[in-house]
Design a protein around this motif. Structure first.
Motif, PDB file in Angstrom:
ATOM      1  N   ASN A   1     -21.953   7.976 -52.547  1.00  0.00           N
ATOM      2  CA  ASN A   1     -21.663   9.025 -53.510  1.00  0.00           C
ATOM      3  C   ASN A   1     -22.438   8.740 -54.783  1.00  0.00           C
ATOM      4  OD1 ASN A   1     -20.421  10.554 -55.610  1.00  0.00           O
ATOM      5  ND2 ASN A   1     -18.590  10.775 -54.331  1.00  0.00           N
TER       6      ASN A   1
ATOM      7  N   ASP B   1     -20.341   8.660 -58.069  1.00  0.00           N
ATOM      8  CA  ASP B   1     -19.604   7.414 -58.206  1.00  0.00           C
ATOM      9  C   ASP B   1     -20.525   6.282 -58.557  1.00  0.00           C
ATOM     10  OD1 ASP B   1     -16.936   7.894 -55.720  1.00  0.00           O
ATOM     11  OD2 ASP B   1     -17.146   8.503 -57.829  1.00  0.00           O
TER      12      ASP B   1
ATOM     13  N   LYS C   1     -16.814   4.229 -46.834  1.00  0.00           N
ATOM     14  CA  LYS C   1     -17.283   5.446 -46.158  1.00  0.00           C
ATOM     15  C   LYS C   1     -18.799   5.599 -46.375  1.00  0.00           C
ATOM     16  CE  LYS C   1     -13.392   6.982 -44.586  1.00  0.00           C
ATOM     17  NZ  LYS C   1     -13.092   5.576 -44.347  1.00  0.00           N
TER      18      LYS C   1
ATOM     19  N   THR D   1     -13.457   1.241 -52.755  1.00  0.00           N
ATOM     20  CA  THR D   1     -13.297   2.435 -51.939  1.00  0.00           C
ATOM     21  C   THR D   1     -12.175   3.306 -52.470  1.00  0.00           C
ATOM     22  OG1 THR D   1     -12.754   3.226 -49.728  1.00  0.00           O
ATOM     23  CG2 THR D   1     -11.773   1.167 -50.405  1.00  0.00           C
ATOM     24  N   SER D   2     -12.269   4.592 -52.044  1.00  0.00           N
ATOM     25  CA  SER D   2     -11.166   5.502 -52.396  1.00  0.00           C
ATOM     26  C   SER D   2      -9.951   5.245 -51.524  1.00  0.00           C
ATOM     27  CB  SER D   2     -11.593   6.959 -52.206  1.00  0.00           C
ATOM     28  OG  SER D   2     -12.857   7.171 -52.759  1.00  0.00           O
ATOM     29  N   SER D   3     -10.171   4.636 -50.384  1.00  0.00           N
ATOM     30  CA  SER D   3      -9.078   4.540 -49.412  1.00  0.00           C
ATOM     31  C   SER D   3      -8.128   3.394 -49.761  1.00  0.00           C
ATOM     32  CB  SER D   3      -9.677   4.327 -48.028  1.00  0.00           C
ATOM     33  OG  SER D   3      -8.683   3.840 -47.163  1.00  0.00           O
ATOM     34  N   ALA D   4      -6.877   3.786 -49.856  1.00  0.00           N
ATOM     35  CA  ALA D   4      -5.836   2.752 -50.042  1.00  0.00           C
ATOM     36  C   ALA D   4      -5.043   2.564 -48.776  1.00  0.00           C
ATOM     37  CB  ALA D   4      -4.918   3.185 -51.170  1.00  0.00           C
ATOM     38  N   GLU D   5      -5.653   3.050 -47.662  1.00  0.00           N
ATOM     39  CA  GLU D   5      -4.924   2.997 -46.395  1.00  0.00           C
ATOM     40  C   GLU D   5      -4.795   1.575 -45.917  1.00  0.00           C
ATOM     41  OE1 GLU D   5      -3.598   5.869 -44.900  1.00  0.00           O
ATOM     42  OE2 GLU D   5      -4.145   6.515 -46.916  1.00  0.00           O
TER      43      GLU D   5
ATOM     44  N   ASP E   1      -7.324   0.063 -43.249  1.00  0.00           N
ATOM     45  CA  ASP E   1      -8.622  -0.330 -43.795  1.00  0.00           C
ATOM     46  C   ASP E   1      -8.511  -1.651 -44.518  1.00  0.00           C
ATOM     47  OD1 ASP E   1      -9.538   3.075 -44.717  1.00  0.00           O
ATOM     48  OD2 ASP E   1      -9.799   1.922 -42.850  1.00  0.00           O
TER      49      ASP E   1
ATOM     50  N   LYS F   1     -10.757   2.645 -55.800  1.00  0.00           N
ATOM     51  CA  LYS F   1     -11.333   3.375 -56.936  1.00  0.00           C
ATOM     52  C   LYS F   1     -10.264   4.174 -57.637  1.00  0.00           C
ATOM     53  CE  LYS F   1     -15.855   4.285 -54.838  1.00  0.00           C
ATOM     54  NZ  LYS F   1     -16.583   5.331 -54.128  1.00  0.00           N
TER      55      LYS F   1
ATOM     56  N   VAL G   1      -8.576   7.054 -59.589  1.00  0.00           N
ATOM     57  CA  VAL G   1      -8.911   8.474 -59.573  1.00  0.00           C
ATOM     58  C   VAL G   1      -9.447   8.890 -60.922  1.00  0.00           C
ATOM     59  CG1 VAL G   1      -7.949  10.770 -59.298  1.00  0.00           C
ATOM     60  CG2 VAL G   1      -7.153   8.887 -57.873  1.00  0.00           C
ATOM     61  N   GLN G   2      -8.834   8.333 -61.933  1.00  0.00           N
ATOM     62  CA  GLN G   2      -9.230   8.765 -63.275  1.00  0.00           C
ATOM     63  C   GLN G   2     -10.502   8.056 -63.711  1.00  0.00           C
ATOM     64  OE1 GLN G   2      -6.372   8.568 -66.288  1.00  0.00           O
ATOM     65  NE2 GLN G   2      -4.675   9.277 -64.975  1.00  0.00           N
TER      66      GLN G   2
ATOM     67  N   PHE H   1     -11.447   4.085 -63.714  1.00  0.00           N
ATOM     68  CA  PHE H   1     -12.585   3.705 -62.894  1.00  0.00           C
ATOM     69  C   PHE H   1     -13.543   2.833 -63.674  1.00  0.00           C
ATOM     70  CE2 PHE H   1     -15.237   4.180 -59.303  1.00  0.00           C
ATOM     71  CZ  PHE H   1     -16.543   4.189 -59.780  1.00  0.00           C
TER      72      PHE H   1
END
Lengths: 1186, 147
Positions: free
Chosen positions: B15, B18, B71, B99-103, B106, B121, B123-124, B128
């Protein structure tokens, strides 16, 4: 020195004359001057001038003469006046004033002389005036003064009326210019009074000083003692000097101060007061005084001083007290004290006189009885006193009547002499008694004078009778007349001496009667003092009988001895203490084998076998009866043989020692015989007791003579309880029974009987006996067999039989009822029920079965098998056989059946083996049910399930897709947002200069919106995750959770601003993460919506109700309008604008979702501007749905 | 042009926005001087191993830290991680997954593979920037990389 009487005049002349002279001179001068001029003017010629001058001269002389005359007159008058004054003074003075010349003659004398001596002394010689005796006294003084000395003296001179006066004389010599004494002035003062006063004063002073009473003079102003006399001081135990200046009141005891003050006032007012008081000395001791106080007033009536006379009345007081106590004395005196007038009037009677007064029927103020009055007046006359005894009721008084001299009163002093009188009476009585005793004594009593020939002083009647003399014949006679062997005097003296030594002599001696017969007496003599003299008292007793009795005793003793010796039974006497043989008879010697001497050396222990020694000692230790009889002792003979003895023991006294006289009877043989009898008795008893039947012998008195043990048992008693008691005693009421009648019959008619009898025991129990009654020698003999059990058994059997009958009837009834039920079942059940035998032949069918089989009547099927009806019967036959063989039922077998009529149905068949009572299978029991419908339903359900499965699968797939979706949303949507926000910020940061305020605001909006979108996404994600997530059930500590959530969420500023109250929250079961989210959302809301409050209060608490646990979060924030309460929990529903409070509106939706998933509920209450409370209720721990 | 041999930070991020933000954040703290950015997993691997496009890079030097997004096109981030951690040469290089994923899966996988740090990452934007700066400061200044 020249004393001139006219001192004053001299003075006047000195000044006055000068004045006068001066004046005259002046006037004269003036006259001369002016008169000449005047004359000169007036005169016309010489003749006139001369005439005027002559007249002037004459005038001058005339005036001068008048003046002179006047002056001298005045002078003379003055002189005269002063002389008169002088004379007045001198005359007035009480003193003698005179002038005596050298010739001792009075040249001048004042009036006092006249008064004194009765005549004027002028010109007279002193001696003439005073008198020779007086002159003698004073002449020496006169001589002295005439010699030129001034003389002063005091003397006593006779007075005109014969008395004498004291005078104080002063002579002053009149010395002229030459020094010659022309005479002398005499000043004589009558000092008699003064002397007397002085004398009196001295007397008074002496009296004052010497007075026994204390006198003190007090200053009324200072209230202190001015002076006091020695007696006063002595009273106070001080010196006089110490007393003066003492405060008056301080001399009195403090308790008397008021009393003293009052009396002082009284004295001041009345002039005099008299009172008693207590004075206190300086050392603190007090004493009573009698005070006489006199207040002395001056001329003006003012109080000068007070004179107090004090008398120490200690003694008087004591005397008074004594008097008072004495005065009380009569009142307290237990003896009567009265006072009466001569007339007999009672003026005083003390309390103790009550009895007397009552007896006299009088009282104080009343009168004495007339005989008393007479007595009194007699006594008053004679002045003597008299004592008499008066008895009133139980008391005797000795009253002394005492007339009081010089008054007409008498005092009566009474003394209670009751006791004395009683004593006297008693004495008299005892004397009389003694006298009676003396006389009545059966023993002869003689009083003998122990001098000379011992004459008899007195004797009683018995003495006379005993000796056969009369009293008169005996009295005065010597004692020898009674004594057949008279004594010599030496013996008598010895006798007396012995008496004096030993006190009483007792001995036997013969006396001789008047008639000559002799008889023995026992004499007891002693020496007594009677009326001051020694007298022999002799008491004689006729012992003739006693002597005879002694003789008899002796003979009986001999007899007794004979009996002892010759008794065929062994007898002995032994000492109880020492246990030694004292005497032994022949029989004992013979029996026991010991010699007499050997016996006397032995004790009773020695004749016992050693093993009995203990028992013997114990027996001996017990208290003894006078006569004892004991059996069961064994004695040991010398040769070792043991015999049984029966002992009879008498307690005797031998020489003062307690001993026993023992007869020992050899009962060995007897014992042996007894033993034999007893043994045989026992044998019979055993036989009888061994019998199974009860056996009793009853005598004619209905008394149990013999009972065996069995009978006793039968009768529920012990044998010993029955024997010797009557039947009536043991079994009260037995007389009334039929049995008793029969017994009586037998007893009387002597006929045997046999019967069965039921017997009611005293305790109510009943027994059955078979009795065989026979007459016996003693009475009747009853043999009884207890048949109670047998009878009972019979009864039981009968009862059982009856019960059985009843049961059988019941059973039959029950059975028929059951049968009917079975039949009903069979007829009406829709199920096909059948019973088959071991060969699968129908035994019984239900109606429905029958109809299915195509039969009208179930009975038609009996005996037939399936093969008769079904084509596929073989299978079922096999099944049945298998069931019957294995004993295992076949349950719920579903099968497709083709019925005889062609119908086809699904049936569920149950076949159960039928066992008989032994467990043998004897047949089969079957139920088959039409389950066609059920089958169909089942198939439908299966189909449905399959569909559901499919749908579930689809759903799961959908969920999976949803998950993937939310995942990508969370990822992919966020990234651009970040970029938007970020780059906008970059724009602002880097191009600040190019942007104006609006530009910056627009950028701000963009950033904010981007952020907001991010939040929305997060919330949505959370929300969706909620639905998917599997819930974990755990116990949640709500207290800690809520508390920690708050502390995490609240910033420091928040915490400062917010007052966080948390109550006690009960734990609950739920998913911890989800519940945590609930708290987070609710508390963050609370924090957010109270952000405007200065003092925010957030309260977390819980309420318990039975079915659920309710938690709440309360805040005092901005609140909400209850009208929109329904919208609160909707997704994205907000009641405030973004400007007021930021938020996405998902928080509460999440809360609701979570709580609902837990099976609880949420609701809220609020008020605009006041605050809001959000409640959520969770079910209690046990149940929540997933 | 950055000296490929002196790269301190390897940023693997597809991205671009980002990436730009990350670089900005690091730049603010003067940490971006030796930063190299690749846009996919394959390029990352090529760089690390000095092959393909980056043939000739000295492979004895390694970045101080690799900031790895998950990703990624071509080769996935986790794959890159796996390869890095299984290779002797690259194993010791600190890897920070950004990463954006907090799953959970992962994360689990990444840690299972031995990732040094896992950063989600924010959101704000502010967050960030701060996070990136922190990461940079830590891994470039505080942390001592292996030699």
């Amino acid at each position: 020195m020249n004393h001139r009487p006219f001192l004053l005049s001299t003075g006047i002349f000195k000044r006055g004359p000068l004045k006068i002279a001066g004046l005259y001179l002046l006037i004269g001068s003036l006259w001369i001057l002016f008169s000449d001029r005047l004359a000169a003017r007036m005169a016309t010629d010489q003749a006139m001038l001369t005439a005027i001058s002559i007249y002037k001269g004459w005038g001058y002389v005339l005036i001068t003469a008048i003046l002179l005359y006047w002056l001298i007159l005045r002078d003379t008058a003055a002189t005269q006046r002063s002389e008169e004054q002088l004379r007045l003074v001198t005359d007035a003075l009480p003193v003698l004033i005179s002038y005596v010349d050298a010739a001792r003659q009075y040249r001048f004398a004042n009036q006092a002389y006249e008064e004194w001596f009765g005549h004027k002394p002028l010109g007279k010689h002193i001696e003439t005036v005073l008198g020779t005796s007086a002159y003698k006294i004073i002449s020496s003084h006169v001589d002295k003064v005439l010699s030129g000395e001034i003389v002063g003296y005091e003397t006593e001179i006779p007075y005109k009326d014969g008395g004498a006066r004291f005078v104080n004389a002063m002579y002053i010599p009149d010395v002229d210019a030459d020094g010659k004494v022309k005479g002398f002035f005499a000043l004589v003062q009558d000092i008699t009074e003064r002397k007397e006063s002085a004398e009196q004063l001295r007397l008074w002073a002496d009296a004052f000083e010497g007075c026994a009473h204390g006198i003190s003079i007090g200053d009324p102003i200072t209230h202190r003692i001015v002076v006091c006399n020695p007696a006063f001081a002595a009273m106070h135990k001080c010196r006089v000097e110490e007393m003066s200046g003492t405060g008056i009141l301080s001399m009195y005891a403090p308790s008397d101060h008021a009393h003293v003050r009052r009396n002082v006032e009284k004295a001041d007012q009345l002039g005099h007061a008299s009172f008693e008081a207590r004075m206190i000395r300086k050392d603190g001791s007090t004493f009573p005084v009698q005070m006489d106080l006199v207040s002395v007033l001056g001329e003006d009536g003012e109080l000068l001083y007070r004179v107090a006379t004090a008398q120490d009345i200690t003694e008087r007081k004591q005397a008074e007290e004594e008097n008072q106590s004495l005065a009380r004395f009569p009142a307290e005196n237990p003896n009567p004290i009265l006072r009466s007038t001569q007339q007999g009037k009672i003026v005083y009677a003390n309390p103790a006189s009550k009895l007397l007064l009552r007896d006299w029927h009088s009282e104080v103020g009343g009168y004495l009885p007339p005989d008393w009055i007479n007595l009194i007046s007699e006594l008053i006359h004679t002045g003597s006193r008299k004592t008499l005894d008066v008895r009133c009721e139980d008391t005797t008084y000795s009253i002394m009547v005492v007339p009081i001299p010089d008054s007409d009163y008498v005092n009566l002093y009474g003394r209670d002499i009751t006791e004395r009188k009683q004593a006297e009476t008693a004495l008299n009585e005892s004397i009389a008694r003694l006298r009676t005793l003396f006389e009545a004594s059966p023993d002869a009593i003689l009083l003998i004078d122990p001098r000379d020939n011992w004459p008899i002083l007195d004797c009683n009647t018995a003495a006379c009778q005993m000796n056969g003399y009369t009293r008169n014949e005996l009295i005065g006679q010597s004692i020898d007349i009674l004594n057949p062997n008279p004594w010599a005097s030496a013996n008598r003296d010895e006798y007396l001496a012995r008496i004096r030594r030993e006190g009483i002599l007792r001995y036997e001696t013969p006396h001789r009667r008047k008639n000559g017969t002799e008889f023995p007496i026992e004499v007891s003599t002693s020496l007594i003092s009677l009326g001051g003299r020694d007298v022999l008292l002799g008491i004689d007793r006729d012992i003739t009988e006693r002597k005879q009795a002694e003789k008899k005793l002796r003979s009986s003793e001999e007899r007794y001895r004979y009996l002892f010796e010759n008794n065929p039974h062994p007898m002995w006497v032994y000492d109880r203490k020492a246990l030694a043989f004292l005497a032994v008879n022949e029989a004992a010697i013979a029996k026991y084998g010991y010699s007499h001497q050997e016996f006397l050396n032995m004790t009773i222990v020695d004749i016992r076998p050693p093993e009995d020694a203990d028992r013997l000692m114990k027996n001996l230790a017990q208290p003894r009866q006078p006569l004892e009889h004991s059996d069961g002792w064994r004695h040991l003979l010398k040769d070792g043989t043991l015999i049984d003895v029966e002992i009879t023991s008498h307690t005797v006294e031998v020489d003062g020692n307690e001993s026993a006289l023992v007869i020992a009877q050899d009962v060995t043989d007897r014992k042996r015989a007894e033993m034999a009898i007893r043994e045989s008795e026992m044998r019979y008893h055993h036989i009888l007791d061994a019998m199974m039947e009860g056996c009793q012998i009853i005598d004619f008195d209905w008394r149990y003579v013999y009972v065996n043990t069995v009978l006793a048992e039968q009768g529920k008693h012990k044998p010993e309880e029955l024997v010797h008691h009557t039947m009536m005693e043991m079994y009260p009421g037995i007389e009334r029974t039929e049995l008793f009648t029969i017994l009586q019959q037998c007893m009387q008619e002597r006929t045997p009987r046999r019967l069965e009898n039921h017997f009611v025991f005293p305790d109510g129990r009943i027994g059955w006996f078979e009795l065989s009654i026979q007459p016996a020698r003693e009475g009747i003999f009853i043999l009884s067999t207890d048949i109670t059990e047998r009878k009972r058994a019979q009864e039981e059997l009968q009862k059982a039989h009856d019960e059985l009958e009843l049961k059988v009837q019941e059973r039959t009834a029950a059975l028929s009822q059951t049968n009917a039920l079975l039949q009903a079942l069979m007829d009406y059940t829709p199920d096909h029920i059948y019973f088959k035998d071991i060969q699968s032949r129908f035994i019984r069918n239900s109606k429905s079965q029958a109809s299915m089989l195509g039969l009208g009547d179930p009975a038609e099927a009996v005996g037939k098998t399936d093969f008769d009806f079904f084509p596929h019967a073989a299978r079922s036959y096999d099944e049945e056989q298998e069931v019957m063989r294995s004993g295992q039922p076949l349950v719920d077998l579903e099968e497709w059946v083709v019925w005889p009529d062609g119908r086809e149905t699904w049936v569920s068949t149950t076949k159960v083996p039928l066992p008989d009572s032994d467990g043998q299978i004897i047949g089969i029991f079957g139920i088959s049910r039409d389950i066609t419908e059920r089958k169909r339903a089942e198939q439908a359900i299966q189909q449905l399930n399959a569909d559901l499965e499919k749908q579930a699968g689809q759903l799961r797939a959908a969920i999976g897709e949803l998950e993937a979706f939310s995942y990508s949303v969370s990822h992919d949507l966020r990234a651009p947002l970040r970029a938007i926000d970020g780059f906008t910020r970059i724009l602002v940061e880097d191009y600040e200069s190019s942007l104006d305020a609006e530009g910056r605001r627009v950028c701000g909006v963009i950033s904010k919106e981007a952020r907001r979108m991010g939040e929305l996404i997060d919330d949505l994600l959370a929300f969706s995750r909620l639905s998917r997530k599997e819930m974990r059930a755990a116990a949640i500590d709500m207290q800690t959770l809520a508390s920690s959530v708050f502390h995490e969420l609240a910033t420091e500023t928040d915490k400062a601003r917010i007052e966080f109250q948390i109550g006690s929250l009960p734990p609950v079961a739920g998913d911890p993460k989800l519940i945590r989210q609930v708290w987070v959302n609710l508390l963050s809301n609370a924090i957010k919506f109270t952000s405007r409050e200065k003092r925010a209060v957030i309260e977390v608490g819980s309420m318990d109700s039975r079915s659920e646990t309710i938690y709440y979060v309360r805040d005092n924030g901005t609140g909400f309008d209850m009208r929109y309460a329904g919208k609160l929990f909707g997704v994205f529903q907000r009641l405030h604008s973004e400007n007021e409070f930021e938020g996405t509106g998902v928080g509460l939706a999440i809360v609701q979702r979570v709580v609902h998933r837990h099976g609880g509920r949420v609701w809220a209450e609020g008020e605009l501007e006041k605050g809001a409370t959000f409640y959520f209720a969770l079910p209690p721990k046990e149940d929540h749905d997933d | 042009m950055i000296d490929l041999d002196a790269v301190e930070v390897l940023l693997v991020e597809d991205n671009l926005r980002d990436a730009e933000l990350t670089i900005r954040a690091l730049k603010k703290h003067n940490l971006a001087n030796q930063l190299f950015h690749v846009e996919d997993g394959a390029a990352a691997l090529d760089f690390l191993f000095g092959r393909g496009k980056f043939e000739g890079r000295r492979t004895d030097t390694s970045p101080k830290v690799v900031l790895l997004d998950l990703k990624l096109p071509k080769v996935d981030g986790l794959e890159v991680l796996r390869i890095m951690k299984s290779n002797e040469r690259t194993r010791t290089i600190p890897v920070v997954v950004v990463t954006s994923s907090a799953e959970d899966p992962d994360m689990k996988t990444a840690y299972g593979l031995g990732v040094n740090s896992y950063v989600v990452k924010p959101v704000q934007f502010d967050g960030f920037i701060e996070a990136m700066a922190k990461v940079g400061i830590y891994w470039l200044l505080v942390n001592h990389p292996p030699k």
